[in-house]
Design a protein around this motif. Sequence first.
Motif, PDB file in Angstrom:
ATOM      1  N   HIS A  55       0.737  -1.183   0.582  1.00 13.17           N
ATOM      2  CA  HIS A  55      -0.232  -0.135  -0.021  1.00 13.17           C
ATOM      3  C   HIS A  55       0.610   0.951   0.104  1.00 13.17           C
ATOM      4  O   HIS A  55       0.436   2.645  -0.487  1.00 13.17           O
ATOM      5  N   ASP A  74      -3.030   2.110  -2.798  1.00  9.61           N
ATOM      6  CA  ASP A  74      -3.815   2.240  -2.064  1.00  9.61           C
ATOM      7  C   ASP A  74      -3.877   2.401  -0.678  1.00  9.61           C
ATOM      8  O   ASP A  74      -3.893   1.053  -0.779  1.00  9.61           O
ATOM      9  N   GLU A  76      -7.372   1.849   0.422  1.00 12.95           N
ATOM     10  CA  GLU A  76      -8.214   1.529   1.589  1.00 12.95           C
ATOM     11  C   GLU A  76      -8.281   0.219   1.919  1.00 12.95           C
ATOM     12  O   GLU A  76      -7.604  -0.736   1.533  1.00 12.95           O
ATOM     13  N   THR A 145      -8.946  -8.880   3.109  1.00 13.40           N
ATOM     14  CA  THR A 145     -10.360  -8.803   2.350  1.00 13.40           C
ATOM     15  C   THR A 145      -9.555  -8.430   1.071  1.00 13.40           C
ATOM     16  O   THR A 145      -8.867  -8.902   0.482  1.00 13.40           O
ATOM     17  N   ASN A 147      -9.440  -5.712  -0.946  1.00 12.75           N
ATOM     18  CA  ASN A 147      -9.190  -4.739  -0.892  1.00 12.75           C
ATOM     19  C   ASN A 147      -7.564  -5.381  -0.616  1.00 12.75           C
ATOM     20  O   ASN A 147      -6.185  -4.865  -1.017  1.00 12.75           O
ATOM     21  N   THR A 148      -7.126  -6.527   0.465  1.00 16.84           N
ATOM     22  CA  THR A 148      -5.813  -7.012   0.725  1.00 16.84           C
ATOM     23  C   THR A 148      -5.514  -7.163  -0.834  1.00 16.84           C
ATOM     24  O   THR A 148      -4.020  -6.699  -1.142  1.00 16.84           O
ATOM     25  N   ARG A 150      -5.731  -7.185  -3.573  1.00 15.14           N
ATOM     26  CA  ARG A 150      -6.415  -6.348  -5.014  1.00 15.14           C
ATOM     27  C   ARG A 150      -4.528  -5.237  -5.126  1.00 15.14           C
ATOM     28  O   ARG A 150      -3.890  -4.890  -5.496  1.00 15.14           O
ATOM     29  N   SER A 151      -4.761  -5.159  -3.772  1.00 17.54           N
ATOM     30  CA  SER A 151      -3.133  -4.198  -3.481  1.00 17.54           C
ATOM     31  C   SER A 151      -1.986  -4.799  -3.537  1.00 17.54           C
ATOM     32  O   SER A 151      -1.034  -4.347  -3.910  1.00 17.54           O
ATOM     33  N   TYR A 207     -15.541  -5.254  -9.508  1.00 13.26           N
ATOM     34  CA  TYR A 207     -14.230  -5.362  -9.584  1.00 13.26           C
ATOM     35  C   TYR A 207     -14.049  -5.691 -10.795  1.00 13.26           C
ATOM     36  O   TYR A 207     -13.157  -6.185 -11.326  1.00 13.26           O
TER      37      TYR A 207
END
Length: 1013
Positions: A55, A74, A76, A145, A147-148, A150-151, A207
């Motif tokens: 991140h 990112d 988020e 998660t 988002n994790t 994806r990051s 997504y």
Amino acid sequence: MLRWCLSTVRVLGSVDGAQGTRLLSSASAYVHESFARFQTTNARGNSTSLADTAHLHIEDSPSNTSDYYCRVEDSEGADGYVHTALITRIQELQHTGKSSRGGNETSDGQERGTSHSHSSTRAISALQEILTSPGIPPDPSGMPTPNTIRSLYISAKARGQLSQLDSGMLSTLIALFGSLSVDPSSRCVYTSSLLLLVKGGPVTRDYWAFVKEVVSLKQQRGMTLAHSDRYWMMRAELASLPPCKEGQCSNTPAFKHFLLRARHQYLRLSRHAFDPEVHVPYVTTLLSSTDPNHRRWAVDAMSSIIRTHPFLHTKVMKVLWDIVHDADAILLGSLLAAISFRVARSPSRCEDATGLPIPAVPVDATTFATSLSAFPFPTPSASTHGRVITELLHEALSSDVPTVQRQNNLLICYLLHDCNGNGIPISSLDLPPDPGVSMWKILFGLAILEKVTQAAGPALLRDLALRGRVREMIRSLQDSWLHLMRSGSHSTLISRAVTTSLFRLAGAVADMKLFAACLESSETSGLWNGNSSDPVEGAQLRAMAAMHLAASVQIHGCRVESVMKNLTSFPTDVQHRGAVLSVAVKELIHRNVELARMLYSIAFGSGSVIDVDTAYALARTLPPPHAARFLRDERFSREQLGGILSSIARDLRDTRPRRYDADIYGDIGISLCKLYATSLPPSHFRGHLQLLLFELCAHGSGSQCAAIIASVIKFQPTFFQPSFLLRLIGLLLRRKQFRYALRIQRICVDARVRCAFKLRCMVAKRLWAPDTRRLSTNISLPGRKANTLFRGDRFWRAGTLFKSTISSGAVLNTALQSLICNGRAHAAKVAFNRVVSKVDTRARTILGNTLLHGVLVRPVPRNGRRVRKFLVLLDNLVKCHGFAPDRITVNIVLKALLSWRSAFDHQRLRALFDHMVRGGYPAGTYSPSRLPFSTPPLRTGGSLALSKLPPYISFDKHAKPLFKMFIKGFYLRNDVEAARMVVEIMKIEQQKATLQRAQRLVARLRGHEGTKC
């Protein structure tokens, strides 16, 4: 915080070494403090193992080694990773600054490079671990998660490490984020199995853009797209379509662009995927477009599905019927060619459009039409009805039949599908014109009319226009059927099915001529002659006889003689009469429930056995007086008994003002006791059970109610809601069922139910009323020793109410208040004497104040005698029982004195108020040295000796009641000036109390914040 870090790190290259060291020190301290607070408030389990630079990346600038920059990819949902990476990098910067001053730049640079290379591989390693993990859900605290994940991908992409992900990992990533973007209730064969490994929560975003990016990466690397990749790419393109406004979106370039890309993926996927979620979104999107080319694409896609797929799901069939309804003759020809090809190929599956097996024997027009409209079509079978269905399919939809007739037959199939459970308007029920008389049209027409009449129900006979229209169509179909019978081109199997449906429709519209014509044609054709033991003929004969009996009952009435005559006229065996009666009763349930009940009673009286499913269906539709009798049937299972009780509860709730006989409540109570004596009721039955228990108590069945509650609480003490138990015991007390109220209260106390204390107070308050003084002669507990609270025949046995008198001071206080309010002051004194030695000092003071206040609320005696009795009682409590007066006692004493107007005029009242101020009571701007009324001191002692009281004075509990009593006393003595002065004092003190409360609140909040920090 991230903005502050960014600005701090960027200015490091433009300041001197000392200032840079100070900035780095302050930054490190602040970050360490923030990270500690973050760890205490957000525990992430093992997520610190993924604390890399996914991140936040703090990298060395290629142009200047002393200049650093911070890039946020990112943030988020990734605060923990940001803090961890920031701490690590700042510590490295500090270490670098120290080593540069010491001249050890080479060794420290090597160490920093090793640490940096180690941290740079964390993202790709964590991503590979997630994508290759087995499908076993781990500990919820360790779930990543979306988002994790994806990051982590973005971090690996920034370092150029995506080449370490093979084709399978990328497909897994695409499937995971595609599955996260659709409705979780819709399941597809391509749904990712890693959904169990991702931390759940409400989906607030999709997504699809990320799915497109990963698919594009896979294509750039020359990898072959899997079927799942193409499916999710198609869904992503469909999701990218612009929203339609008044049907004009299909002409926009963006719509056509995304639709072409989705079509490209669908054409490569459709022949290999049989799941409905693959075809339905694409075809539905095409049908929503106004472009003729798009509709033609939808017809081509559906034709390909019909030709190639061995099984068509219900969702696919619904789309097919939508196309048939709106397609023109040219497009419909393509579908007819595909259906004719399918009929000629005769698929091996034998299921209907709902996915359920076709009934073993088509006994009426509805089952025949369901079999004929099923896709895929059944195969030729050795059985009679299998061959008949296959012949009808070829006669109606094969390529040898003219196109116009096939179109009409397909439109009839659509009408049957569109006629759902709610029915369709009879005005729109116009069957397509048929150049000749067709068996297909007769069967489907009768099936459609059966659905319409079943949806109309009993209202069909009241609506004369609808009834006339249906009767006209039935007679038209009957004429067509008689014409076919004369030609002899029909089988006995179809003849019995058509006659069964005609009997049913004749009874539904109460057409006596139609009923007589059907009976005559069936007897002339010899349809009643057959082997009742044969699986096919026996089922059809029983269905036809049952519809004949049901129609006869609806037209001629339900009389025992006519019913028995019809039963004996059927050439069926005696053991099959029960099955005939069961089918007839089940048919009448939808037409007329009262006729079904009467026919059931006749069958029960004649010794015929109605099957348990039919009896259960009948009991669910009957009113409570008749449904309660079915509870005695021992054939019902536990689930069926629960269903009958639920229907009875609903009817009782809807018809609450009506009164029923007490017999039905006896049956209900017995059934509930048997049903839940050894098991816990289901949670969805809680509301119905509580309503039935209310009705039992209201009709004098408190004993059964108590037994049921005891059985249920034994398994789960928290099953019943506290509000229900309070209302139930209140109802029992109002109905003077004191024994059962006590029993339920004791059950709740023993089971430690949450509302046990309130139940004790409620029962105590009600049973100590004047009209329940002789309860000791009516209430007894055999086998247990009564622990009496008030001895003698005049007092109630309270041993069942209090489990421990030592720990029930509040309950005793409620009891004393109830006795005093009901005029039983002597009983209150006796009760106080019995329990005063078993309670602590605080409870003793509370009970004593209640007893003292009881002297003042009595209407007689008044004035001086009341004050003397009050003071005598106070001295007795202090000397004999160790009563310790408090400031509430002082207020009670003042209330007694103020009520004696002749002895305490306004001058003495002013002196009394000054005496209270001298004793420490607040007085606004006044004080003991500056009194409000400047009166000489009083010679008082005993109860008004304020020096012996606790020093704490509460404004709400002590000062405010005192001020109000003095204000009222001054007004009653016409001393308005003194009353106004006390009002001003009370206002000042109230402002002070409000300010003190605010200060205490602020102090508490500051204390909590200090603890947290």
